[in-house]
Design a protein around this motif. Structure first.
Motif, short mmCIF file in Angstrom:
data_model
loop_
_atom_site.label_atom_id
_atom_site.label_comp_id
_atom_site.label_asym_id
_atom_site.label_seq_id
_atom_site.Cartn_x
_atom_site.Cartn_y
_atom_site.Cartn_z
N GLU A 10 0.81 -1.22 0.00
CA GLU A 10 0.00 0.00 0.00
C GLU A 10 0.85 1.27 0.00
OE1 GLU A 10 -3.79 -1.77 2.54
OE2 GLU A 10 -2.14 -0.83 3.62
N LEU A 11 2.13 1.12 0.29
CA LEU A 11 3.02 2.28 0.31
C LEU A 11 3.23 2.81 -1.11
CD1 LEU A 11 5.79 0.91 2.71
CD2 LEU A 11 4.11 2.70 3.27
N THR A 12 3.25 4.14 -1.23
CA THR A 12 3.63 4.71 -2.52
C THR A 12 5.14 4.61 -2.65
OG1 THR A 12 4.00 6.95 -1.68
CG2 THR A 12 1.73 6.38 -2.35
N THR A 13 5.66 4.76 -3.85
CA THR A 13 7.11 4.72 -4.01
C THR A 13 7.76 5.86 -3.24
OG1 THR A 13 6.90 5.87 -6.12
CG2 THR A 13 7.14 3.48 -6.21
N ASP A 14 7.11 7.02 -3.19
CA ASP A 14 7.64 8.16 -2.43
C ASP A 14 7.69 7.83 -0.94
OD1 ASP A 14 8.44 10.99 -2.02
OD2 ASP A 14 6.47 11.12 -1.05
N GLU A 15 6.64 7.21 -0.40
CA GLU A 15 6.62 6.85 1.02
C GLU A 15 7.71 5.82 1.32
OE1 GLU A 15 1.88 7.49 2.03
OE2 GLU A 15 2.56 5.58 1.17
N LEU A 16 7.83 4.80 0.48
CA LEU A 16 8.85 3.77 0.69
C LEU A 16 10.25 4.39 0.64
CD1 LEU A 16 9.73 0.85 1.11
CD2 LEU A 16 9.59 0.54 -1.37
N TYR A 17 10.49 5.23 -0.35
CA TYR A 17 11.79 5.88 -0.47
C TYR A 17 12.09 6.72 0.78
CZ TYR A 17 15.55 8.81 -2.28
OH TYR A 17 16.75 9.46 -2.45
N SER A 18 11.10 7.47 1.25
CA SER A 18 11.29 8.32 2.44
C SER A 18 11.54 7.49 3.69
CB SER A 18 10.07 9.22 2.64
OG SER A 18 9.93 10.11 1.56
N ILE A 19 10.81 6.40 3.83
CA ILE A 19 11.00 5.51 4.99
C ILE A 19 12.41 4.94 4.98
CG2 ILE A 19 10.37 3.22 5.90
CD1 ILE A 19 7.43 3.96 5.09
N LEU A 20 12.83 4.39 3.85
CA LEU A 20 14.16 3.79 3.77
C LEU A 20 15.25 4.83 3.97
CD1 LEU A 20 13.58 1.25 0.87
CD2 LEU A 20 13.66 0.78 3.33
N ARG A 21 15.05 6.03 3.43
CA ARG A 21 16.04 7.11 3.61
C ARG A 21 16.19 7.45 5.10
NH1 ARG A 21 13.92 11.55 0.90
NH2 ARG A 21 12.87 12.05 2.83
N GLU A 22 15.08 7.61 5.81
CA GLU A 22 15.16 7.96 7.23
C GLU A 22 15.74 6.82 8.05
OE1 GLU A 22 15.13 10.94 8.05
OE2 GLU A 22 14.14 11.71 6.26
N ARG A 23 15.41 5.59 7.72
CA ARG A 23 15.99 4.45 8.45
C ARG A 23 17.50 4.40 8.25
NH1 ARG A 23 11.89 -0.48 7.15
NH2 ARG A 23 13.89 -1.38 6.55
N VAL A 24 17.96 4.59 7.03
CA VAL A 24 19.40 4.60 6.77
C VAL A 24 20.04 5.79 7.48
CG1 VAL A 24 21.16 4.91 4.98
CG2 VAL A 24 19.31 3.26 4.65
N ASN A 25 19.42 6.96 7.41
CA ASN A 25 19.97 8.14 8.08
C ASN A 25 20.18 7.91 9.57
OD1 ASN A 25 20.12 9.68 5.75
ND2 ASN A 25 18.21 10.77 6.13
N VAL A 26 19.19 7.29 10.23
CA VAL A 26 19.27 7.10 11.68
C VAL A 26 20.13 5.89 12.04
CG1 VAL A 26 17.94 6.51 13.76
CG2 VAL A 26 17.11 8.28 12.19
N PHE A 27 19.83 4.73 11.46
CA PHE A 27 20.45 3.50 11.93
C PHE A 27 21.81 3.19 11.31
CE2 PHE A 27 15.82 2.79 12.54
CZ PHE A 27 15.84 2.87 13.93
N VAL A 28 22.10 3.73 10.16
CA VAL A 28 23.39 3.47 9.52
C VAL A 28 24.30 4.69 9.65
CG1 VAL A 28 24.55 2.85 7.36
CG2 VAL A 28 22.34 1.82 7.91
#
Length: 150
Positions: A10-28
């Protein structure tokens, strides 16, 4: 603030991209911890996130029982830096627990908590079930919430 909970498809590509970007920003990046952030579990998970002004500012990944553990799980808990210490972390954790318990009928939730956040998770009724161990060179503790620990 706009709250959303969606299955992976159900995620849009924009939502998925934003989620993955923030996860990488914080956790990596922020935690200086190179590890495989994209682990193959997202497609089986629910994604709870908060957007403000088009930007994802908080996120959790909700995993039904049997994906990471025999119990349901909450993972990838994050609030972006400029929204920390505003109460948003408490709000998203409460919504995460409520969704797993009320909507998915899960009565037990397991998490891998970073040791520094132990008291934060204890405030929701999570109890330690392991000793401190290193996961990607960061001290963690396994914790479990049950319906009776509310």
């Amino acid at each position: 603030m706009n709250w959303h909970i969606k299955k992976f498809n159900e995620l849009t590509t924009d939502e998925l991209y934003s989620i993955l970007r923030e996860r990488v920003n914080v956790f990596v990046v922020e935690q200086n911890c190179p590890y495989p952030e994209i682990d193959g579990k997202d497609s089986q998970s629910y994604h709870l996130f908060v957007r403000e002004k088009g930007k994802i500012i908080a996120y959790t990944r909700l995993l039904p029982a049997g994906i990471s553990y025999s119990q349901a799980s909450i993972g990838r808990v994050l609030v972006i830096e400029e929204y920390r210490n505003t109460g948003l972390g408490k709000k998203i954790m409460k919504r995460s627990i409520d969704y797993l318990h009320q909507e998915l009928k899960e009565n037990e939730i397991k998490i891998q908590a970073q040791e520094y956040a132990l008291q934060f998770y204890e405030s929701f009724g999570f109890k330690p079930v392991s000793k401190v161990y290193l996961e990607d060179d960061i001290p963690h503790v396994d914790m479990v919430w049950t319906e009776t620990s509310r």
